[in-house]
Write a protein that holds these residues in place. Structure first.
Motif, mmCIF file in Angstrom:
data_model
loop_
_atom_site.group_PDB
_atom_site.id
_atom_site.type_symbol
_atom_site.label_atom_id
_atom_site.label_comp_id
_atom_site.label_asym_id
_atom_site.label_seq_id
_atom_site.Cartn_x
_atom_site.Cartn_y
_atom_site.Cartn_z
ATOM 1 N N CYS A 76 13.768 3.496 11.702
ATOM 2 C CA CYS A 76 12.486 2.845 11.966
ATOM 3 C C CYS A 76 11.351 3.690 11.411
ATOM 4 C CB CYS A 76 12.291 2.618 13.464
ATOM 5 S SG CYS A 76 10.708 1.848 13.891
ATOM 6 N N ILE A 77 10.452 3.043 10.711
ATOM 7 C CA ILE A 77 9.243 3.684 10.181
ATOM 8 C C ILE A 77 8.051 2.807 10.542
ATOM 9 C CG2 ILE A 77 7.979 4.277 8.069
ATOM 10 C CD1 ILE A 77 10.714 4.957 6.816
ATOM 11 N N ILE A 78 6.989 3.406 11.030
ATOM 12 C CA ILE A 78 5.762 2.683 11.355
ATOM 13 C C ILE A 78 4.910 2.591 10.094
ATOM 14 C CG2 ILE A 78 3.750 2.572 12.843
ATOM 15 C CD1 ILE A 78 6.511 2.228 14.226
ATOM 16 N N SER A 79 4.352 1.416 9.857
ATOM 17 C CA SER A 79 3.549 1.183 8.652
ATOM 18 C C SER A 79 2.121 0.801 9.034
ATOM 19 C CB SER A 79 4.174 0.070 7.802
ATOM 20 O OG SER A 79 4.279 -1.136 8.544
ATOM 21 N N ALA A 80 1.237 0.874 8.063
ATOM 22 C CA ALA A 80 -0.165 0.513 8.287
ATOM 23 C C ALA A 80 -0.323 -1.000 8.146
ATOM 24 C CB ALA A 80 -1.064 1.257 7.304
ATOM 25 N N GLY A 81 0.278 -1.717 9.080
ATOM 26 C CA GLY A 81 0.298 -3.171 9.034
ATOM 27 C C GLY A 81 1.602 -3.685 8.449
ATOM 28 N N GLY A 82 1.916 -4.945 8.733
ATOM 29 C CA GLY A 82 3.170 -5.515 8.273
ATOM 30 C C GLY A 82 3.254 -5.661 6.773
ATOM 31 N N LEU A 83 2.178 -6.095 6.118
ATOM 32 C CA LEU A 83 2.230 -6.308 4.676
ATOM 33 C C LEU A 83 2.361 -5.005 3.912
ATOM 34 C CD1 LEU A 83 -0.330 -9.205 4.352
ATOM 35 C CD2 LEU A 83 2.111 -9.299 3.845
ATOM 36 N N ALA A 84 1.768 -3.918 4.420
ATOM 37 C CA ALA A 84 1.988 -2.612 3.804
ATOM 38 C C ALA A 84 3.465 -2.241 3.913
ATOM 39 C CB ALA A 84 1.121 -1.549 4.475
ATOM 40 N N GLY A 85 4.081 -2.595 5.047
ATOM 41 C CA GLY A 85 5.498 -2.341 5.214
ATOM 42 C C GLY A 85 6.333 -3.120 4.219
ATOM 43 N N ARG A 98 -2.035 -10.484 18.852
ATOM 44 C CA ARG A 98 -3.462 -10.744 18.607
ATOM 45 C C ARG A 98 -4.233 -9.469 18.296
ATOM 46 N NH1 ARG A 98 -0.485 -11.704 22.829
ATOM 47 N NH2 ARG A 98 -2.138 -11.274 24.362
ATOM 48 N N MET A 99 -3.604 -8.534 17.549
ATOM 49 C CA MET A 99 -4.185 -7.218 17.285
ATOM 50 C C MET A 99 -4.344 -7.005 15.780
ATOM 51 S SD MET A 99 -1.989 -5.125 20.165
ATOM 52 C CE MET A 99 -2.664 -3.501 19.763
ATOM 53 N N ILE A 100 -5.087 -7.909 15.134
ATOM 54 C CA ILE A 100 -5.236 -7.885 13.682
ATOM 55 C C ILE A 100 -5.886 -6.583 13.213
ATOM 56 C CG2 ILE A 100 -6.363 -9.034 11.737
ATOM 57 C CD1 ILE A 100 -6.168 -11.644 13.447
ATOM 58 N N GLY A 101 -6.915 -6.147 13.925
ATOM 59 C CA GLY A 101 -7.678 -4.981 13.477
ATOM 60 C C GLY A 101 -6.994 -3.649 13.669
ATOM 61 N N TRP A 102 -5.884 -3.606 14.369
ATOM 62 C CA TRP A 102 -5.199 -2.333 14.605
ATOM 63 C C TRP A 102 -4.442 -1.853 13.372
ATOM 64 C CZ3 TRP A 102 -7.147 -4.904 18.549
ATOM 65 C CH2 TRP A 102 -7.420 -4.260 19.753
ATOM 66 N N ARG A 103 -3.965 -2.760 12.546
ATOM 67 C CA ARG A 103 -3.215 -2.447 11.319
ATOM 68 C C ARG A 103 -2.006 -1.562 11.638
ATOM 69 N NH1 ARG A 103 -3.617 -6.245 9.962
ATOM 70 N NH2 ARG A 103 -2.727 -5.781 7.933
ATOM 71 N N VAL A 104 -1.131 -2.056 12.478
ATOM 72 C CA VAL A 104 0.097 -1.353 12.848
ATOM 73 C C VAL A 104 1.281 -2.295 12.661
ATOM 74 C CG1 VAL A 104 1.406 -0.231 14.688
ATOM 75 C CG2 VAL A 104 -1.059 0.166 14.496
ATOM 76 N N GLY A 105 2.274 -1.822 11.927
ATOM 77 C CA GLY A 105 3.508 -2.582 11.751
ATOM 78 C C GLY A 105 4.699 -1.654 11.824
ATOM 79 N N TRP A 106 5.895 -2.219 11.646
ATOM 80 C CA TRP A 106 7.104 -1.399 11.674
ATOM 81 C C TRP A 106 8.125 -1.949 10.688
ATOM 82 C CZ3 TRP A 106 4.983 -3.836 15.919
ATOM 83 C CH2 TRP A 106 5.558 -5.049 16.298
ATOM 84 N N ILE A 107 8.920 -1.041 10.163
ATOM 85 C CA ILE A 107 10.011 -1.371 9.254
ATOM 86 C C ILE A 107 11.287 -0.855 9.911
ATOM 87 C CG2 ILE A 107 10.936 -1.130 6.909
ATOM 88 C CD1 ILE A 107 8.065 0.007 6.191
ATOM 89 N N VAL A 108 12.253 -1.726 10.100
ATOM 90 C CA VAL A 108 13.512 -1.354 10.740
ATOM 91 C C VAL A 108 14.656 -1.822 9.854
ATOM 92 C CG1 VAL A 108 14.987 -1.638 12.758
ATOM 93 C CG2 VAL A 108 12.503 -1.466 13.044
ATOM 94 N N GLY A 109 15.549 -0.907 9.518
ATOM 95 C CA GLY A 109 16.664 -1.260 8.650
ATOM 96 C C GLY A 109 17.725 -0.187 8.637
#
Length: 385
Positions: A92-101, A239-250
């Motif tokens: 798991c890696i945390i990304s700066a939003g889902g699209l950055a991931g 509903r946290m658009i401005g937080w820019r937090v996502g995750w990549i799991v693989g």
């Protein structure tokens, strides 16, 4: 002259539509052009974010792959959806939003010229990221019907070729609200296995499902744990658009490359946002069920108001499409008239896949039902129908 990898990226259209609406400075305009929502984030997430502003540990580059508590919460989120467990440290890696991931995953898996299969229509930002990573998008057609969208399985098979490296699937999908069925996931998984391809699953809206539908996570299918990369975020469900937090799991063998790409690209995530994201994922009540119920009511209100128009029913997500070509209007012209005459901002779907050029998108997540009540009258005034 743009560099070659940018020459096929015309933009997403939403930004230009939003700028036009903003410039009019008219509070009566229905803002249906951008994928925002007026529903509040989980209270625990807001409180924890306030606390993080005064927390020196949150004002840091470290840890580069994301705070451990958030990685634990992200893999637990997937375990609840799929029954499949992951190691929060190695997978798991945390990304700066889902699209950055998603971009980091594509950069980690594609050689120049490799092909990526997407649904059509789909979010232009996904298509553009395939291009940015040096890939070539191929499309599996979504078929509109009376009860919504279905994946054309013959078109899916035709899109697979010797250079297929990944299938990039979002469910529910933007802009259609298409939700992949269990049968469709099985077909996708079979093609991944036969082609030796990755499944990049954009799960940003996974739980925003209508009409009693249940989550089907593709990693739960036989053999798909080692082929699936799940990319999620707090933007939509929480509903946290401005937080820019996502995750990549693989799977671990790929995540080492994603780690290197992440370090070389955005470096790290938003430090003061991660504690709030963790609070959202671990809250006793994250508000997703209540929010989804409200979005479903808004969908139903719009569908009811536009029952005589060629609107395709979304099974989830935040938006729906109108086939303005059936009304004799190009989406761009329909959009222009709607803003100027009806005071409604809506984005034409040009460049959102080969069939996107016949559709206009309405986002129903950002306006309350009271404001949506006169949408049919606004459309009638705008399009003379």
């Amino acid at each position: 002259m743009a560099v070659r990898r940018l020459q096929k990226i015309p933009g997403i259209g939403v930004d230009r539509m939003a700028d036009k609406a903003d410039s009019m400075r008219n509070a009566n305009i229905l803002r249906l052009e951008n994928l925002d929502t007026d529903l509040r984030p989980p209270p625990a997430a807001i409180r924890r974010t306030h606390d993080a502003i005064d927390d020196d540990a949150a004002n840091s580059y470290l840890p580069f792959m994301g705070q451990h508590a958030l990685r634990e919460a992200a893999v637990e989120r997937i375990r609840r959806s799929s029954g499949v467990t992951y190691d929060p440290d190695a997978e798991c890696i945390i990304s700066a939003g889902g699209l950055a991931g998603i971009l980091n995953v594509l950069l980690s898996t594609l050689e120049t010229g490799d092909e990526v299969v997407l649904t059509d229509p789909t979010y232009a930002g996904l298509i553009n990221r395939v291009y940015l990573a040096g890939g070539v998008p191929r499309f599996a057609r979504l078929i509109p019907g009376i009860d919504g969208w279905r994946l054309d399985l013959e078109s899916l098979a035709d899109a697979i070729g010797p250079r297929t490296r990944a299938l990039l699937i979002m469910s529910p999908s933007m802009p259609t609200g298409f939700v992949v069925s269990a049968l469709e996931w099985e077909a996708i998984a079979l093609h991944c296995e036969r082609a030796g391809a990755w499944l990049v699953y954009d799960a940003a809206m996974e739980r925003i499902l209508f009409d009693g539908r249940q989550v089907v996570h593709p990693v739960s299918l036989p053999g798909m744990r080692e082929r699936t990369i799940t990319v999620g975020s707090v933007s939509k469900e929480y509903r946290m658009i401005g937080w820019r937090v996502g995750w990549i799991v693989g799977p671990e063998q790929l995540m080492a490359d994603v780690r290197l790409t992440s370090l070389s690209n955005v470096v790290c995530q938003v430090g003061i946002a991660m504690p709030g994201a963790t609070a959202a994922l671990t809250a006793d009540d994250d508000g997703v069920a209540a929010a989804t119920a409200e979005w479903e009511r808004r969908r139903d209100a719009v569908m009811s108001a536009l029952t005589d128009l060629p609107v395709i029913r979304p099974h989830g997500g935040w938006s729906l499409l109108i086939d303005t070509e059936q009304l004799g209007l190009a989406p761009s012209e329909a959009s222009r008239r709607l803003l100027e005459r009806g005071e409604v901002a809506a984005t034409p779907m040009d460049n959102w896949g080969p069939s996107g050029s016949r559709y206009l998108r309405l986002v129903f997540a950002n306006e309350p039902i009271e404001r949506l009540a006169d949408i049919r009258a606004r459309i009638r005034l705008s399009w003379d129908i």
